[in-house]
Design an enzyme around this catalytic site. Structure first.
Site, PDB file in Angstrom:
ATOM      1  N   HIS A 162       0.544  -1.047   7.473  1.00  0.00           N
ATOM      2  CA  HIS A 162       1.770  -2.142   7.143  1.00  0.00           C
ATOM      3  C   HIS A 162       2.935  -1.178   6.890  1.00  0.00           C
ATOM      4  O   HIS A 162       2.823  -0.065   6.269  1.00  0.00           O
ATOM      5  CB  HIS A 162       1.528  -3.014   6.131  1.00  0.00           C
ATOM      6  CG  HIS A 162       1.058  -2.337   4.771  1.00  0.00           C
ATOM      7  ND1 HIS A 162       2.234  -2.145   3.813  1.00  0.00           N
ATOM      8  CD2 HIS A 162      -0.021  -2.068   4.113  1.00  0.00           C
ATOM      9  CE1 HIS A 162       1.511  -1.753   2.802  1.00  0.00           C
ATOM     10  NE2 HIS A 162       0.061  -1.538   2.891  1.00  0.00           N
TER      11      HIS A 162
ATOM     12  N   ASP B  16       1.937   3.863   0.312  1.00  0.00           N
ATOM     13  CA  ASP B  16       1.413   2.710   0.489  1.00  0.00           C
ATOM     14  C   ASP B  16       2.416   1.944   1.249  1.00  0.00           C
ATOM     15  O   ASP B  16       3.213   1.270   0.772  1.00  0.00           O
ATOM     16  CB  ASP B  16       1.073   2.208  -0.863  1.00  0.00           C
ATOM     17  CG  ASP B  16       0.376   0.565  -0.656  1.00  0.00           C
ATOM     18  OD1 ASP B  16       0.014   0.254   0.335  1.00  0.00           O
ATOM     19  OD2 ASP B  16       0.221   0.043  -1.519  1.00  0.00           O
TER      20      ASP B  16
ATOM     21  N   GLU C 285       2.483  -7.098   4.387  1.00  0.00           N
ATOM     22  CA  GLU C 285       1.180  -6.872   3.747  1.00  0.00           C
ATOM     23  C   GLU C 285       1.336  -7.109   2.213  1.00  0.00           C
ATOM     24  O   GLU C 285       0.349  -7.757   1.614  1.00  0.00           O
ATOM     25  CB  GLU C 285       0.844  -5.641   4.297  1.00  0.00           C
ATOM     26  CG  GLU C 285      -0.556  -5.298   3.967  1.00  0.00           C
ATOM     27  CD  GLU C 285      -1.132  -5.061   2.586  1.00  0.00           C
ATOM     28  OE1 GLU C 285      -2.325  -4.920   1.886  1.00  0.00           O
ATOM     29  OE2 GLU C 285      -0.128  -4.609   1.847  1.00  0.00           O
TER      30      GLU C 285
ATOM     31  N   ASP D 276      -5.162   2.125   5.371  1.00  0.00           N
ATOM     32  CA  ASP D 276      -4.453   1.626   4.195  1.00  0.00           C
ATOM     33  C   ASP D 276      -4.868   2.708   3.145  1.00  0.00           C
ATOM     34  O   ASP D 276      -5.462   3.548   3.496  1.00  0.00           O
ATOM     35  CB  ASP D 276      -4.549   0.263   3.607  1.00  0.00           C
ATOM     36  CG  ASP D 276      -3.343  -0.454   2.930  1.00  0.00           C
ATOM     37  OD1 ASP D 276      -2.679   0.372   2.267  1.00  0.00           O
ATOM     38  OD2 ASP D 276      -3.214  -1.516   2.974  1.00  0.00           O
TER      39      ASP D 276
END
Length: 366
Positions: free
Chosen positions: A69, A184, A216, A239
């Site tokens: 993401h 992230d 996300e 991720d």
């Protein structure tokens, strides 16, 4: 298997320093498509803005979806006070402790960058109760160093503008440790692009679709629409997971320890046959491996595995320190080993191995 050890640190720097909260991922999407264009045969988008890069294999081979993401946790401009302070609306999960006195960037509708600082209180004279209390993100504000609503608006700032941490990418004192914002999940955007680059140099039966997904952090939304665009046979969500090697935790998920296979999280159970194939590749490539059981949170795999008539899926994770804060730290070794694992998985996968994964969960009409 070709030994892929070179990584593009400039790519990681660009990905980390770009600004993009859920629904406003355009800066990252441009980096993805500009970098990935030379390594893909086709680029398309779904209607939520996920960028999907295709690396063709055999015409009748399986379709693999890699998903990372683009969005980071951040804020929007919620309101502007008469005195020129900007009130924040969190977009994604924030803990109030990591926010005061941090520099932030407002990105206006015209892509102008405005720097401010989140307000904090001096400790002098504060009661113990106040000192020990975590300030709620909704109660914090951004100070732009000006004194009126009109002055803020004259900068081009409007309600709904994106706010993100103002942080520069940095190689730490041991250059294996990389600090930046938005790891992230920008480090895994890097993984996906590096895998496409590697696959350009080798033959592979499968067609690989790298989906750089949207939204996300606010509900795992872009992965859902990307699945309908790709219609994959199998998927890997890439991720981050929480490193627990600091004095705060001391529980063993160390940076630099190699690949992380996510057996399950609170929203997804990885396909057991797929986990086993990953273990075989880890052994063959002499990689280091850990296993993750994250009981809180999830990844793009949460929605991917439930789409269509079900998609064989699992998550591969990179550990990071200080997740959902302005500054996170990852390790090059984890990054490199994950790229090697995903590249080899994409090279090896064929219909036979995919059918074995389906049989592992009891599907017998193969």
């Amino acid at each position: 298997m070709t030994d892929f050890n070179e990584i593009d640190l400039d790519l990681l720097k660009k990905l980390s320093e770009a600004d993009g909260i859920g629904g406003m991922e355009r800066e990252i999407s441009r980096i993805v498509t500009t970098y990935g264009e030379q390594y893909s045969d086709e680029i398309r988008y779904d209607n939520l803005g996920s960028a999907i890069l295709k690396a063709s294999g055999q015409e009748d081979g399986p379709k693999i979806m890699l998903s990372s993401h683009m969005d980071e946790v951040g804020f929007m401009v919620r309101s502007i006070t008469d005195d020129g302070y900007v009130n924040l609306l969190p977009v994604g999960g924030w803990w109030g402790h990591v926010m005061p006195a941090q520099e932030m960037t407002i990105t206006t509708a015209e892509d102008k960058k405005i720097i401010g600082v989140i307000g904090s209180r001096a400790p002098h004279g504060l009661s113990e109760e106040i000192k020990e209390k975590v300030i709620k993100p909704m109660d914090l504000y951004l100070d732009l160093g000006i004194d009126s609503r009109e002055a803020v608006e004259s900068l081009g700032v409007s309600i709904g503008d994106m706010i993100t941490p103002n942080v520069q990418f940095r190689e730490m004192n041991d250059s294996n440790y990389l600090m930046g914002k938005a790891w992230d999940d920008r480090c895994c955007i890097g993984v996906g692009l590096e895998v496409l680059k590697n696959l350009k140099a080798i033959e592979h039966n499968s067609t690989i679709y790298f989906a750089a997904t949207t939204q996300e952090e606010v509900g795992i939304r872009g992965a859902r629409t990307a699945v309908h665009t790709i219609k994959p046979d199998i998927a890997i969500a890439l991720d981050v997971t929480t490193a627990t090697d600091t004095p705060f935790d001391n529980k063993g998920m160390k940076l630099g320890g190699g690949v992380v296979l996510s057996v399950l999280d609170s929203l997804t159970i990885g396909n057991s046959g797929m986990v086993r194939m990953m273990e075989e590749i880890v052994k063959d490539l002499n990689l280091d491996v850990r296993f993750d059981f994250m009981t809180v949170g999830g990844t793009d795999a949460c929605n991917i595995h439930k789409m269509l008539d079900g998609v064989v899926s699992m998550t591969l994770s990179l550990p990071t320190r200080y997740m959902h804060s302005p500054r996170l730290i990852i390790h090059k070794e984890d990054y490199i080993q994950t790229i090697k694992l995903v590249t080899e998985f994409c090279r090896r996968l064929d219909w036979s191995s995919l059918n074995q994964m389906k049989a592992a969960v009891g599907i017998s009409n193969l």
